[in-house]
Motif scaffolding. Structure first.
Motif, PDB file in Angstrom:
ATOM      1  N   PRO A   1       0.824  -1.218   0.000  1.00 37.82           N
ATOM      2  CA  PRO A   1       0.000   0.000   0.000  1.00 37.82           C
ATOM      3  C   PRO A   1       0.855   1.264   0.000  1.00 37.82           C
ATOM      4  O   PRO A   1       2.033   1.253   0.365  1.00 37.82           O
ATOM      5  CB  PRO A   1      -0.810  -0.123   1.295  1.00 37.82           C
ATOM      6  CG  PRO A   1      -0.767  -1.576   1.647  1.00 37.82           C
ATOM      7  CD  PRO A   1       0.555  -2.077   1.170  1.00 37.82           C
ATOM      8  N   ALA A   2       0.236   2.376  -0.390  1.00 38.50           N
ATOM      9  CA  ALA A   2       0.896   3.681  -0.336  1.00 38.50           C
ATOM     10  C   ALA A   2       1.294   3.981   1.108  1.00 38.50           C
ATOM     11  O   ALA A   2       0.603   3.578   2.045  1.00 38.50           O
ATOM     12  CB  ALA A   2      -0.051   4.757  -0.865  1.00 38.50           C
ATOM     13  N   PRO A   3       2.421   4.650   1.311  1.00 38.98           N
ATOM     14  CA  PRO A   3       3.269   5.298   0.302  1.00 38.98           C
ATOM     15  C   PRO A   3       4.405   4.421  -0.222  1.00 38.98           C
ATOM     16  O   PRO A   3       5.259   4.912  -0.951  1.00 38.98           O
ATOM     17  CB  PRO A   3       3.843   6.489   1.083  1.00 38.98           C
ATOM     18  CG  PRO A   3       4.005   5.942   2.470  1.00 38.98           C
ATOM     19  CD  PRO A   3       2.827   5.026   2.688  1.00 38.98           C
ATOM     20  N   LEU A   4       4.434   3.128   0.137  1.00 38.44           N
ATOM     21  CA  LEU A   4       5.547   2.272  -0.270  1.00 38.44           C
ATOM     22  C   LEU A   4       5.438   1.840  -1.731  1.00 38.44           C
ATOM     23  O   LEU A   4       6.414   1.833  -2.462  1.00 38.44           O
ATOM     24  CB  LEU A   4       5.618   1.041   0.642  1.00 38.44           C
ATOM     25  CG  LEU A   4       5.863   1.330   2.122  1.00 38.44           C
ATOM     26  CD1 LEU A   4       5.855   0.042   2.928  1.00 38.44           C
ATOM     27  CD2 LEU A   4       7.185   2.070   2.318  1.00 38.44           C
ATOM     28  N   HIS A   5       4.260   1.396  -2.137  1.00 39.82           N
ATOM     29  CA  HIS A   5       3.996   0.969  -3.515  1.00 39.82           C
ATOM     30  C   HIS A   5       4.865  -0.238  -3.898  1.00 39.82           C
ATOM     31  O   HIS A   5       4.821  -1.255  -3.231  1.00 39.82           O
ATOM     32  CB  HIS A   5       4.166   2.147  -4.476  1.00 39.82           C
ATOM     33  CG  HIS A   5       3.246   3.292  -4.195  1.00 39.82           C
ATOM     34  ND1 HIS A   5       1.876   3.205  -4.346  1.00 39.82           N
ATOM     35  CD2 HIS A   5       3.503   4.557  -3.745  1.00 39.82           C
ATOM     36  CE1 HIS A   5       1.317   4.358  -4.015  1.00 39.82           C
ATOM     37  NE2 HIS A   5       2.277   5.193  -3.636  1.00 39.82           N
ATOM     38  N   THR A   6       5.688  -0.120  -4.939  1.00 40.77           N
ATOM     39  CA  THR A   6       6.450  -1.256  -5.456  1.00 40.77           C
ATOM     40  C   THR A   6       7.792  -1.348  -4.735  1.00 40.77           C
ATOM     41  O   THR A   6       8.641  -0.460  -4.861  1.00 40.77           O
ATOM     42  CB  THR A   6       6.676  -1.109  -6.971  1.00 40.77           C
ATOM     43  OG1 THR A   6       5.412  -0.957  -7.618  1.00 40.77           O
ATOM     44  CG2 THR A   6       7.389  -2.328  -7.532  1.00 40.77           C
ATOM     45  N   VAL A   7       7.983  -2.439  -3.981  1.00 39.98           N
ATOM     46  CA  VAL A   7       9.157  -2.598  -3.122  1.00 39.98           C
ATOM     47  C   VAL A   7       9.954  -3.819  -3.568  1.00 39.98           C
ATOM     48  O   VAL A   7       9.408  -4.919  -3.694  1.00 39.98           O
ATOM     49  CB  VAL A   7       8.752  -2.750  -1.644  1.00 39.98           C
ATOM     50  CG1 VAL A   7       9.983  -2.975  -0.770  1.00 39.98           C
ATOM     51  CG2 VAL A   7       7.969  -1.526  -1.183  1.00 39.98           C
ATOM     52  N   THR A   8      11.251  -3.625  -3.791  1.00 34.53           N
ATOM     53  CA  THR A   8      12.156  -4.712  -4.161  1.00 34.53           C
ATOM     54  C   THR A   8      13.108  -4.991  -3.009  1.00 34.53           C
ATOM     55  O   THR A   8      13.682  -4.064  -2.438  1.00 34.53           O
ATOM     56  CB  THR A   8      12.961  -4.352  -5.423  1.00 34.53           C
ATOM     57  OG1 THR A   8      12.063  -4.217  -6.529  1.00 34.53           O
ATOM     58  CG2 THR A   8      13.986  -5.431  -5.754  1.00 34.53           C
ATOM     59  N   LEU A   9      13.267  -6.274  -2.671  1.00 37.40           N
ATOM     60  CA  LEU A   9      14.221  -6.707  -1.652  1.00 37.40           C
ATOM     61  C   LEU A   9      15.449  -7.299  -2.323  1.00 37.40           C
ATOM     62  O   LEU A   9      15.338  -8.051  -3.291  1.00 37.40           O
ATOM     63  CB  LEU A   9      13.603  -7.768  -0.744  1.00 37.40           C
ATOM     64  CG  LEU A   9      12.691  -7.336   0.395  1.00 37.40           C
ATOM     65  CD1 LEU A   9      12.246  -8.563   1.184  1.00 37.40           C
ATOM     66  CD2 LEU A   9      13.375  -6.344   1.310  1.00 37.40           C
ATOM     67  N   ALA A  10      16.627  -6.973  -1.800  1.00 40.04           N
ATOM     68  CA  ALA A  10      17.868  -7.582  -2.270  1.00 40.04           C
ATOM     69  C   ALA A  10      18.816  -7.716  -1.090  1.00 40.04           C
ATOM     70  O   ALA A  10      18.656  -7.038  -0.068  1.00 40.04           O
ATOM     71  CB  ALA A  10      18.500  -6.754  -3.383  1.00 40.04           C
ATOM     72  N   ILE A  11      19.805  -8.591  -1.236  1.00 36.30           N
ATOM     73  CA  ILE A  11      20.730  -8.873  -0.145  1.00 36.30           C
ATOM     74  C   ILE A  11      22.162  -8.693  -0.634  1.00 36.30           C
ATOM     75  O   ILE A  11      22.623  -9.407  -1.531  1.00 36.30           O
ATOM     76  CB  ILE A  11      20.537 -10.300   0.399  1.00 36.30           C
ATOM     77  CG1 ILE A  11      19.118 -10.478   0.961  1.00 36.30           C
ATOM     78  CG2 ILE A  11      21.575 -10.617   1.476  1.00 36.30           C
ATOM     79  CD1 ILE A  11      18.797 -11.901   1.403  1.00 36.30           C
TER      80      ILE A  11
ATOM     81  N   TRP B   1      14.103   8.312   9.034  1.00 36.67           N
ATOM     82  CA  TRP B   1      14.467   9.127   7.882  1.00 36.67           C
ATOM     83  C   TRP B   1      13.252   9.362   7.000  1.00 36.67           C
ATOM     84  O   TRP B   1      12.398   8.484   6.842  1.00 36.67           O
ATOM     85  CB  TRP B   1      15.550   8.430   7.053  1.00 36.67           C
ATOM     86  CG  TRP B   1      16.892   8.394   7.715  1.00 36.67           C
ATOM     87  CD1 TRP B   1      17.356   9.229   8.670  1.00 36.67           C
ATOM     88  CD2 TRP B   1      17.946   7.458   7.458  1.00 36.67           C
ATOM     89  NE1 TRP B   1      18.639   8.890   9.026  1.00 36.67           N
ATOM     90  CE2 TRP B   1      19.028   7.815   8.300  1.00 36.67           C
ATOM     91  CE3 TRP B   1      18.091   6.376   6.590  1.00 36.67           C
ATOM     92  CZ2 TRP B   1      20.226   7.110   8.293  1.00 36.67           C
ATOM     93  CZ3 TRP B   1      19.287   5.678   6.586  1.00 36.67           C
ATOM     94  CH2 TRP B   1      20.342   6.041   7.432  1.00 36.67           C
ATOM     95  N   THR B   2      13.193  10.539   6.412  1.00 36.91           N
ATOM     96  CA  THR B   2      12.127  10.885   5.477  1.00 36.91           C
ATOM     97  C   THR B   2      12.740  11.180   4.122  1.00 36.91           C
ATOM     98  O   THR B   2      13.670  11.985   4.017  1.00 36.91           O
ATOM     99  CB  THR B   2      11.339  12.113   5.960  1.00 36.91           C
ATOM    100  OG1 THR B   2      10.780  11.830   7.242  1.00 36.91           O
ATOM    101  CG2 THR B   2      10.218  12.439   4.986  1.00 36.91           C
ATOM    102  N   ALA B   3      12.227  10.534   3.089  1.00 37.22           N
ATOM    103  CA  ALA B   3      12.696  10.773   1.725  1.00 37.22           C
ATOM    104  C   ALA B   3      11.696  11.689   1.034  1.00 37.22           C
ATOM    105  O   ALA B   3      10.531  11.345   0.877  1.00 37.22           O
ATOM    106  CB  ALA B   3      12.827   9.462   0.957  1.00 37.22           C
ATOM    107  N   GLY B   4      12.154  12.848   0.616  1.00 36.34           N
ATOM    108  CA  GLY B   4      11.257  13.754  -0.071  1.00 36.34           C
ATOM    109  C   GLY B   4      11.662  15.192   0.147  1.00 36.34           C
ATOM    110  O   GLY B   4      12.571  15.494   0.882  1.00 36.34           O
TER     111      GLY B   4
END
Length: 304
Positions: free
Chosen positions: A126-136, A301-304
Motif C-alpha cells: 500500500p501507499a506510500p511504499l507501492h512497489t518494493v524490491t528486496l535484495a541482499i 528518515w524521510t525521503a522527499g
C-alpha cells in the motif's frame, strides 16, 4: 542475518543456526515488531532448506548428483553441503507474513553452505511504499563476475576497489556497460523502494583514520545502481539533501542500504547505512542521510 552473524566457514558451523521460514526466531521477531509498530518489517536470516532441497555441490558450485546430505549428517567434506539459503523475510502491520526472498548472487562466504535464489523479488504494498524490491548484499554485483570500478572520489587513484564479488569469476564488469542486473530489474519493475540488507565489508579506505563514514563503499553501491540515475551529460558526485539540483526528470527509486558494522571472525564490516534517492537521468544520486561506520542505533528518515 540479524541474529546469527555471517562469517561461517562451512555448512557444519552454520547448521545449528538455521531457521525454518515463518516460525523461526527472526520471523517471530519481525512479526511481533511489525504488529507492535503497525509497520512493515524486513530482516535477513539463514533459512533451513526443506529435505528435498538439501544436497551437495562440488568446488565449482555444480550439484553432485545422487549424493544428498540429511540433517544430522552435515559435515566437512571435499564437496560443499547445501543446507540453507541466505534469506530475508517481510512482515506487514498486522503481524502477518508478506513474503520472503533468497539471495541470488552469492558471495564467497555463502558458497560454503547456501543455495542461491532463483531471481530478485518485488512486492506490491500500500501507499506510500507501492512497489518494493528486496535484495541482499552481493546482489548488487553480477553473478560470476569481477568488478572493475574506478576509484572513489577524493581517493588515491592508484588504489582499486575491494573484491566484493563471488569467487567464481568468469566475466568482467565495466562502469559503462555493466551489466547491471539489479538496477535493470528495478527499472523493469518500476520499483519505488529498493531495500538492501547488507553485511558489506570495509573498503580498506580510511579505516585507520577518524573519517566517520565509509564513503568508498557508498560510491560503490551507487555505481552498481548507475542506470537508476545516470545522465552522461550531467553525471558527477552526490547531491546532498537541501542542495540545489536539476529539475526532476524521471521516475524515482528510493534506496535504503542497511549495513552491519563491527567485527566477526577477523573480518570488519563497513556500517554507513544510508538513504538515497535515484531519479532517472538526473545525473547523480541524492544522499539524504547516512549513519557512521561504527554507529549502532535506530534512525527515522524521510525521503522527499
Amino acid at each position: 542475518m540479524i541474529f546469527t552473524g555471517y562469517m561461517f566457514p562451512n555448512a557444519h558451523s552454520i547448521h545449528p543456526y538455521l531457521e525454518d521460514p515463518r516460525n523461526g526466531s527472526t520471523s517471530r521477531f519481525c512479526s511481533d515488531l511489525a504488529l507492535s509498530l503497525r509497520c512493515y518489517v524486513t530482516a535477513g536470516f539463514p533459512e533451513r532448506l526443506s529435505p528435498d532441497e538439501i544436497g551437495v555441490k562440488d568446488a565449482t558450485g555444480t550439484p553432485v548428483a545422487g549424493d544428498n546430505s540429511v540433517e544430522g549428517e552435515v559435515g566437512i567434506r571435499n564437496e560443499v553441503d547445501i543446507v540453507g539459503a541466505n534469506s530475508a523475510v517481510l512482515y506487514g502491520p498486522d503481524g502477518c507474513w508478506v513474503g520472503g526472498y533468497r539471495k541470488t548472487n552469492l558471495f564467497k562466504t555463502d558458497l560454503t553452505w547456501a543455495k542461491a535464489g532463483t531471481g530478485f523479488t518485488t512486492f506490491q504494498l500500500p501507499a506510500p511504499l507501492h512497489t518494493v524490491t528486496l535484495a541482499i548484499c552481493n546482489d548488487l554485483n553480477v553473478f560470476n563476475s569481477t568488478s572493475h570500478l574506478p576509484p572513489p572520489q577524493h581517493a588515491d587513484p592508484q588504489k582499486t576497489s575491494p573484491p566484493q564479488s563471488p569467487t567464481q569469476t568468469t566475466s568482467s564488469w565495466t562502469l559503462k556497460e555493466g551489466p547491471y542486473e539489479l538496477a535493470d530489474y528495478c527499472i523493469a519493475q518500476k520499483t519505488n523502494l529498493l531495500i538492501l540488507l547488507d553485511a558489506w565489508l570495509t573498503s580498506g579506505e580510511s579505516v585507520h583514520d577518524e573519517e566517520e563514514h565509509d564513503w568508498h563503499n557508498v560510491n560503490y553501491w551507487a555505481a552498481r545502481l548507475r542506470p537508476l540515475w545516470v545522465n552522461e551529460g550531467v553525471e558527477g558526485g552526490f547531491v546532498e539533501d537541501g542542495d540545489i539540483t536539476e529539475p526532476d526528470v524521471g521516475d524515482e527509486t528510493v534506496v535504503v542500504v542497511c549495513n552491519r558494522f563491527g567485527e566477526e571472525n577477523g573480518e570488519s564490516f563497513a556500517g554507513t547505512s544510508c538513504l538515497l534517492s535515484m531519479r532517472r537521468k538526473s545525473g547523480r544520486p541524492k544522499l539524504f542521510e547516512a549513519m557512521g561506520r561504527r554507529e549502532e542505533g535506530v534512525r527515522l528518515w524521510t525521503a522527499g
